[in-house]
Write a protein that holds these residues in place. Structure first.
Motif, PDB file in Angstrom:
ATOM      1  N   PHE A 221      11.660  -2.370  -1.865  1.00 31.59           N
ATOM      2  CA  PHE A 221      11.288  -1.890  -3.197  1.00 31.59           C
ATOM      3  C   PHE A 221      10.118  -2.701  -3.761  1.00 31.59           C
ATOM      4  O   PHE A 221       9.152  -2.136  -4.303  1.00 31.59           O
ATOM      5  N   SER A 222      10.198  -4.024  -3.645  1.00 34.87           N
ATOM      6  CA  SER A 222       9.151  -4.875  -4.185  1.00 34.87           C
ATOM      7  C   SER A 222       7.796  -4.571  -3.541  1.00 34.87           C
ATOM      8  O   SER A 222       6.770  -4.477  -4.228  1.00 34.87           O
ATOM      9  N   THR A 223       7.809  -4.386  -2.219  1.00 35.45           N
ATOM     10  CA  THR A 223       6.562  -4.065  -1.516  1.00 35.45           C
ATOM     11  C   THR A 223       6.005  -2.726  -1.983  1.00 35.45           C
ATOM     12  O   THR A 223       4.801  -2.596  -2.246  1.00 35.45           O
ATOM     13  N   ALA A 224       6.879  -1.724  -2.092  1.00 36.88           N
ATOM     14  CA  ALA A 224       6.437  -0.390  -2.505  1.00 36.88           C
ATOM     15  C   ALA A 224       5.885  -0.412  -3.927  1.00 36.88           C
ATOM     16  O   ALA A 224       4.849   0.208  -4.223  1.00 36.88           O
ATOM     17  N   TYR A 225       6.563  -1.117  -4.826  1.00 41.94           N
ATOM     18  CA  TYR A 225       6.132  -1.156  -6.229  1.00 41.94           C
ATOM     19  C   TYR A 225       4.751  -1.803  -6.359  1.00 41.94           C
ATOM     20  O   TYR A 225       3.872  -1.292  -7.074  1.00 41.94           O
ATOM     21  N   GLN A 226       4.544  -2.907  -5.656  1.00 39.52           N
ATOM     22  CA  GLN A 226       3.284  -3.621  -5.807  1.00 39.52           C
ATOM     23  C   GLN A 226       2.135  -2.895  -5.103  1.00 39.52           C
ATOM     24  O   GLN A 226       1.008  -2.876  -5.603  1.00 39.52           O
ATOM     25  N   ARG A 227       2.421  -2.263  -3.956  1.00 41.55           N
ATOM     26  CA  ARG A 227       1.368  -1.499  -3.280  1.00 41.55           C
ATOM     27  C   ARG A 227       0.942  -0.295  -4.112  1.00 41.55           C
ATOM     28  O   ARG A 227      -0.231   0.089  -4.132  1.00 41.55           O
ATOM     29  N   GLY A 228       1.918   0.328  -4.781  1.00 38.53           N
ATOM     30  CA  GLY A 228       1.597   1.480  -5.615  1.00 38.53           C
ATOM     31  C   GLY A 228       0.995   1.115  -6.959  1.00 38.53           C
ATOM     32  O   GLY A 228       0.517   2.002  -7.683  1.00 38.53           O
ATOM     33  N   ARG A 229       1.029  -0.178  -7.321  1.00 34.66           N
ATOM     34  CA  ARG A 229       0.483  -0.672  -8.586  1.00 34.66           C
ATOM     35  C   ARG A 229       1.048   0.115  -9.772  1.00 34.66           C
ATOM     36  O   ARG A 229       0.327   0.502 -10.698  1.00 34.66           O
ATOM     37  N   TYR A 230       2.335   0.311  -9.732  1.00 37.18           N
ATOM     38  CA  TYR A 230       2.973   1.116 -10.775  1.00 37.18           C
ATOM     39  C   TYR A 230       2.974   0.418 -12.124  1.00 37.18           C
ATOM     40  O   TYR A 230       3.118   1.076 -13.157  1.00 37.18           O
ATOM     41  N   ASP A 231       2.817  -0.896 -12.139  1.00 30.59           N
ATOM     42  CA  ASP A 231       2.739  -1.602 -13.426  1.00 30.59           C
ATOM     43  C   ASP A 231       1.516  -1.175 -14.221  1.00 30.59           C
ATOM     44  O   ASP A 231       1.486  -1.297 -15.444  1.00 30.59           O
ATOM     45  N   LYS A 232       0.488  -0.632 -13.543  1.00 33.22           N
ATOM     46  CA  LYS A 232      -0.720  -0.167 -14.221  1.00 33.22           C
ATOM     47  C   LYS A 232      -0.607   1.293 -14.655  1.00 33.22           C
ATOM     48  O   LYS A 232      -1.459   1.786 -15.409  1.00 33.22           O
ATOM     49  N   ILE A 233       0.397   1.979 -14.157  1.00 32.95           N
ATOM     50  CA  ILE A 233       0.513   3.420 -14.384  1.00 32.95           C
ATOM     51  C   ILE A 233       1.639   3.762 -15.350  1.00 32.95           C
ATOM     52  O   ILE A 233       1.510   4.647 -16.195  1.00 32.95           O
ATOM     53  N   ILE A 234       2.770   3.071 -15.203  1.00 25.78           N
ATOM     54  CA  ILE A 234       3.959   3.403 -15.983  1.00 25.78           C
ATOM     55  C   ILE A 234       3.779   2.979 -17.442  1.00 25.78           C
ATOM     56  O   ILE A 234       3.297   1.881 -17.728  1.00 25.78           O
ATOM     57  N   HIS A 235       4.191   3.831 -18.349  1.00 22.89           N
ATOM     58  CA  HIS A 235       4.138   3.542 -19.781  1.00 22.89           C
ATOM     59  C   HIS A 235       5.510   3.019 -20.216  1.00 22.89           C
ATOM     60  O   HIS A 235       6.388   3.787 -20.609  1.00 22.89           O
TER      61      HIS A 235
END
Length: 263
Positions: A221-235
């Motif tokens: 999960f951690s790898t997928a989240y950081q590769r997808g850069r979801y912290d920049k996308i999710i509101h």
């Protein structure tokens, strides 16, 4: 940045995020599994192509009369004959063609034992389409695998929709992992946890006499989240996608999300 949640991030359950995250997590899980497999096994990503019927306009119910009074066509004034040099006065009706059904691709992991390339285990990550046409196609595939001596792992990280049905109700939880071993049918091991808990380490069964390998979902999960850069996308300043959490968890989810916004 990592997800602000200790385990599954409920904001990833949004239909706007899940399709992309599904691909990322499947890829990351394959990597974690491959690193732990014995040398005589391989893990591959395959795809199930779901064909979804386009949603058409609902048909109007046609109400007919109880008694119909009319005249035969021969009694009516016949239209003028259309000769070779006459152009018929017709107005076409424009209706869209359905070229094909909508395609939706979902990845899953297959584990094979060499050298015979024998299918041993299938890992499925369930999608958001738990109630539509795709569910029926998946259930049919699932039943085929359960009839064989293939191990199945089903990860359900989506709270919306209809859960998979077993012989009795699943224990209360937000997320599930169902492990059905080919040599222990019909028994199924049900791992369950809430949004507050970290993602578990799961056993991935292989072919006897080979033992299980242990796969940490948190690593994938951690790898997928950081590769997808979801912290920049999710509101995270918005409410999480439905359905609502239990009362004791709803406020906690909002607090975690707000802390992520402040940071």
């Amino acid at each position: 940045m990592p997800s602000p949640f200790p385990g599954m991030d409920p904001y990833l359950e949004s239909p706007a995020q899940w399709p992309d995250f599904h691909h990322e997590l499947i890829t990351s899980c394959r990597g974690v599994i491959a690193d732990r497999l014995p040398d005589n096994y391989v893990a591959r990503i395959n795809e199930l192509v779901l064909k979804i019927e386009p949603e058409l306009e609902p048909r109007r119910k046609v109400m007919g009369p109880d008694v119909l009074v009319g005249r035969r066509y021969s009694d009516l004034t016949r239209p003028a004959s259309v000769g070779p040099s006459t152009v018929a006065d017709l107005e076409p009706v424009t209706i869209a063609n359905i070229v094909h059904l909508d395609s939706h691709r979902e990845g899953f992991i297959e584990i094979y034992r060499m050298p015979g390339y024998e299918l041993v285990t299938v890992l499925e990550l369930l999608s958001t389409d738990k109630t539509g046409d795709g569910r029926g196609q998946y259930v049919a595939k699932r039943e085929t695998l359960l009839e064989q001596r293939v191990n199945m792992i089903e990860l359900d990280l989506i709270r919306a929709g209809t859960r998979l049905q077993l012989s009795r109700s699943l224990p209360p939880a937000d997320y599930y992992a169902l492990i059905s071993r080919g040599d222990r049918r019909p028994d199924c091991q049900v791992y369950h946890w809430t949004v507050r808990h970290p993602l578990p380490v799961l056993p991935v069964p292989l072919k006897s006499p080979d033992g299980d390998i242990q796969v940490g979902l948190a690593d994938a999960f951690s790898t997928a989240y950081q590769r997808g850069r979801y912290d920049k996308i999710i509101h995270y300043d918005e409410s999480p996608p439905p359905p609502s959490f239990a009362a004791e968890d709803a406020d906690w989810v909002v607090q975690v999300a707000q802390a992520a916004v402040r940071s």
